[in-house]
Design a protein around this motif. Structure first.
Motif, mmCIF file in Angstrom:
data_model
loop_
_atom_site.group_PDB
_atom_site.id
_atom_site.type_symbol
_atom_site.label_atom_id
_atom_site.label_comp_id
_atom_site.label_asym_id
_atom_site.label_seq_id
_atom_site.Cartn_x
_atom_site.Cartn_y
_atom_site.Cartn_z
ATOM 1 N N TRP A 19 -61.664 3.038 -69.250
ATOM 2 C CA TRP A 19 -61.069 3.512 -70.272
ATOM 3 C C TRP A 19 -60.089 2.536 -70.954
ATOM 4 N N ASP A 24 -53.809 4.969 -75.321
ATOM 5 C CA ASP A 24 -53.494 6.099 -74.688
ATOM 6 C C ASP A 24 -53.106 7.284 -75.735
ATOM 7 N N ASN A 85 -59.830 9.663 -76.763
ATOM 8 C CA ASN A 85 -59.205 8.413 -76.815
ATOM 9 C C ASN A 85 -59.864 7.278 -77.857
ATOM 10 N N VAL A 98 -63.520 13.353 -74.773
ATOM 11 C CA VAL A 98 -63.303 14.234 -73.182
ATOM 12 C C VAL A 98 -63.738 15.425 -73.723
ATOM 13 N N TYR A 110 -65.571 15.413 -69.923
ATOM 14 C CA TYR A 110 -64.800 14.678 -69.006
ATOM 15 C C TYR A 110 -63.353 15.922 -68.685
ATOM 16 N N ASP A 112 -61.550 16.589 -66.144
ATOM 17 C CA ASP A 112 -60.453 16.202 -65.431
ATOM 18 C C ASP A 112 -59.453 15.518 -66.522
ATOM 19 N N ARG A 113 -59.993 15.185 -67.684
ATOM 20 C CA ARG A 113 -58.999 14.355 -68.407
ATOM 21 C C ARG A 113 -58.723 15.242 -69.711
#
Length: 117
Positions: A19, A24, A85, A98, A110, A112-113
């Motif tokens: 990533w 961020d 992101n 994600v 994703y 978990d993200r």
């Protein structure tokens, strides 16, 4: 010499994964799907956002399909929302998603993200 070749061979893989190329914080992109690719190294969507084509990278194929996101759930012309992101390079129209939302269906590629609901 062999050590140099091993390092050079690893550079593309290192640069591709992870990533580190993304900003961020979450970014939301809404647009219309123009291309779909479910394959290695990552599934991708090309999305038309007001005339600009964005590349939306998803997870590797196995994780993308495990999330329920397959070529059967999306087609060219579908409106989607991608959450993830964006590229650190401001001029690059690229993001790593994600979560993908199509209509009332959500796919956390994703999990978990993904942001909590």
């Amino acid at each position: 010499m062999i050590a140099v070749l091993a390092v050079l061979a690893a550079v593309p893989a290192f640069a591709h994964h992870g990533w580190s190329w993304t900003q961020d914080g979450f970014f939301e992109l809404k647009g219309v799907v123009t291309e779909i690719y479910i394959g290695n190294p990552h599934a991708t969507l090309d999305v038309d956002v007001e005339g600009d084509i964005w590349r939306v990278e998803l997870a590797p194929p196995s994780a993308t399909m495990r999330a329920g996101f397959t070529e059967d759930v999306v087609k060219k012309g579908d409106e989607i929302t991608a959450i993830g992101n964006r590229s650190r390079e401001e001029t690059e129209k690229r993001m790593k998603a994600v979560r993908i939302v199509i209509g009332d269906k959500t796919y956390d590629v994703y999990p978990d993200r993904a942001p909590s609901n």
